[in-house]
Every structure is written in structure tokens, then in C-alpha cells.
Enzyme design. Structure first.
Site, PDB file in Angstrom:
ATOM      1  N   GLY A  27      85.186  38.649  38.831  1.00 49.73           N
ATOM      2  CA  GLY A  27      85.409  37.607  39.619  1.00 49.73           C
ATOM      3  C   GLY A  27      86.577  37.404  40.338  1.00 49.73           C
ATOM      4  O   GLY A  27      86.700  37.140  41.568  1.00 49.73           O
ATOM      5  N   TYR A 164      71.204  37.269  25.915  1.00 48.81           N
ATOM      6  CA  TYR A 164      71.771  37.882  27.223  1.00 48.81           C
ATOM      7  C   TYR A 164      70.819  38.330  28.281  1.00 48.81           C
ATOM      8  O   TYR A 164      70.793  37.783  29.412  1.00 48.81           O
ATOM      9  CB  TYR A 164      72.693  38.930  26.959  1.00 48.81           C
ATOM     10  CG  TYR A 164      73.275  39.311  28.222  1.00 48.81           C
ATOM     11  CD1 TYR A 164      74.208  38.699  28.760  1.00 48.81           C
ATOM     12  CD2 TYR A 164      72.875  40.476  28.659  1.00 48.81           C
ATOM     13  CE1 TYR A 164      75.033  38.924  29.996  1.00 48.81           C
ATOM     14  CE2 TYR A 164      73.593  41.087  30.095  1.00 48.81           C
ATOM     15  CZ  TYR A 164      74.437  40.493  30.462  1.00 48.81           C
ATOM     16  OH  TYR A 164      75.010  40.743  31.802  1.00 48.81           O
TER      17      TYR A 164
END
Length: 316
Positions: A27, A164
Site C-alpha cells: 500500500g 485466507y
């Protein structure tokens, strides 16, 4: 396409991009590159001071705001405070193979971080989005399996990696159904998927085995992994495009247009998942801020599930 680099990002002056989980890892790398290209970049981060330190002194325009995507109250507050246009929303925040835990809303932490929170955030900000939503998924979605009666891991034994993989498959299906709804409205907004391959980041280190960071010859560097996000966010790709590394197995390499796994292309499953998710995340406590039915009513007609649909179990 081969050898695509961030130097090929077009001029983004005048555009606003919002990135979740942008205080570090993929990010932050993505935020830096977009800011260098001229975009105003809004970082949604859990730790406000850490986020500010991460971009201090960097070239470009940054706006650091508090956001915990695992906390739907935080998500709703962030969205309610948003004003003005948002060109690109990048749902990047995520966790991987973490121990079983519940959020403030009572949800499985991993599912909430990777899927429920981004689902709510996307729907609440969608009226501001002018260009696209980028959902960060994983090649492991291809191995994911969903139980629509137990998305939240309440009745099944919890397994970190299975949770996940399932959450990343849910992300892929969310993009598919979101694009269908956008198309039904004649919207020019696109829903796009990005996979960084297997990138050597702190996300993988959360896994108890940390095997990803022990096999660098099979993985992407964080900078190379972020190229998929940057390509998905800035290039002229079609709705529900899947951008990921072009190397063997989609594990490493330069970004290219690929194809999601078979389960991620199941339109019926995508529609049923949307409906079940909307029921689960709807505000339930007295006095909670209503979301205006946005999940069900906005951006295209809702897909009505068949008689085999199993009801969702609301949080306790």
C-alpha cells in the site's frame, strides 16, 4: 505486456486516489508511486502517526486518515466524512493466516479485514467514485472454498489458511458482482482485480510458517508486486479485469492481464455471496447508523437467489 514499470504511469495531476492499509508494504509503495505521478493520495491507516511518518518528506500530496477496515464502525465513519470526488479506490488492506479472533463487530478478524470491511467501504464510497475500484486479491483465491451458511467461521473449525483463501475468493466474486451491477446501471465505473503474486511483505510474515519469505526465488519483491496494483489503478483495462504477474503460476513477474480462477467467475455464486454478505454486515445494534440499504438496492438490480440459498447467521 512485459517489463512495465511505474515510469509508465500517466500524469495523474488533479486525480484523487484512496488506498487502505497504505502505511506500509504494498500500500505504501503504491501510494508513493501514485503521488510521484501527481495524484492526491489519501491513506487509510489504523495507526495515524505511523502513516504520517511513512510519507513524511516524500514528494507529492498525501492525506493520512484513520481507518480500520476490520471495524465496521470505523469504515462507516470514514465513509461518512468523505466529500468530493474519488477517482480510484484501492482496497489493499489485508491479513494472512492469523490466529482465530473476533472483531468489535463480532466477526472473524481475517474475513472482516480482507472482505467484509472492503465490501462495506466500497459500497458506501461508490457514489463518489468516478473511475474504478481496485480490489487486491491473491493467487490463492483459486484454492478458496466458500460456505455461504458460515462465511464467518462460526460453526466450522477455524483454519487460518483456509480462511485466507476463502476471503480472497470472496474478493474476486465481489468484483464480478459489482461489475454486473455497475453495467446494469450503465455506469462507466470499473471494478478491477489486482494480484501482486507472492510478494515478500509483512503480510506473508503474519503466517505462522512465513514460508513465502523463505523462498525468494519463487516470489516478487514488494516493489515488483506493487506493479500489479499500479497497473490496475492507472491503465485502460476492462471491467473485472484481473491483473497479476505473468510468470509461472502467476507467482512472480511483471503485470499482465490474466483470468481469475474458475470459482471466481461463477456469476450465480457471486450474486448469492453479495446477498448473504449484505445481510451479515447490515447495522443491527440499536442506534447504529443505517447504510440506507446501499448494498442491496444501489448499482444494479439485486440478484435473487434460488430456493437453495441458505440463510446467513447474523453476528451474535
Amino acid at each position: 505486456m512485459t517489463n512495465w514499470t511505474e515510469n509508465e504511469i500517466p500524469d495523474l495531476t488533479g486525480r484523487t486516489v484512496m488506498i487502505t492499509g497504505a502505511g506500509r508494504g504494498l500500500g505504501l509503495i503504491t501510494a508513493r508511486a501514485l503521488a510521484r505521478a501527481g495524484a492526491r493520495v489519501v491513506l487509510g491507516v489504523r495507526d495515524l502517526e505511523q502513516g504520517r511518518r511513512a510519507v513524511a518528506g516524500l514528494p507529492g500530496r498525501f492525506d493520512v486518515r484513520p481507518l480500520d477496515v476490520a471495524d465496521l464502525g470505523s469504515v462507516r465513519a470514514f465513509a461518512a466524512a468523505w466529500s468530493g470526488e474519488l477517482d480510484v479506490l484501492i482496497n489493499n488492506a489485508g491479513v494472512m493466516d492469523v490466529p482465530a479472533a473476533r472483531t468489535a463487530d463480532g466477526f472473524d478478524r481475517q474475513t472482516a479485514t480482507n472482505y467484509f470491511g472492503p465490501f462495506v467501504l466500497t459500497n458506501l464510497l461508490l457514489g463518489h467514485v468516478t473511475d474504478r475500484v481496485v480490489h487486491v486479491t491473491s493467487q490463492l483465491h483459486r484454492q478458496g472454498r466458500l460456505d455461504l451458511a458460515d462465511l464467518d467461521w462460526r460453526t466450522r473449525p477455524y483454519n487460518g489458511m483456509a480462511a485466507y483463501r476463502a476471503s480472497k475468493l470472496a474478493v474476486v466474486l465481489h468484483s464480478l458482482e459489482l461489475q454486473r451491477r455497475l453495467d446494469a446501471q450503465g455506469s462507466a465505473v470499473r471494478s478491477v482485480l489486482a494480484s501482486p503474486g507472492i510478494a515478500r511483505t509483512g503480510l506473508a510474515a503474519h503466517s505462522r510458517s512465513d514460508i513465502v519469505n523463505r523462498v525468494p526465488f519463487l516470489t516478487n519483491s514488494p516493489e515488483r508486486g506493487a506493479l500489479s496494483l499500479l497497473y490496475a489503478a492507472t491503465r485502460d483495462v476492462p471491467g473485472n479485469a484481473y491483473v497479476g504477474p505473468g510468470g509461472l503460476g502467476g507467482l512472480r513477474g511483471d503485470p499482465t492481464l490474466g483470468r481469475a480462477g474458475k470459482n471466481g467467475l461463477d456469476e450465480e455464486l457471486a450474486g448469492r455471496l453479495w446477498d448473504v454478505t449484505a445481510e451479515l454486515v447490515a447495522p443491527r445494534s440499536p442506534g447504529a447508523a443505517a447504510d440506507g440499504g446501499v448494498y442491496i438496492c444501489s448499482y444494479g438490480t439485486p440478484r435473487r437467489a434460488g430456493p437453495d440459498r441458505r440463510p446467513a447467521t447474523p453476528p451474535a
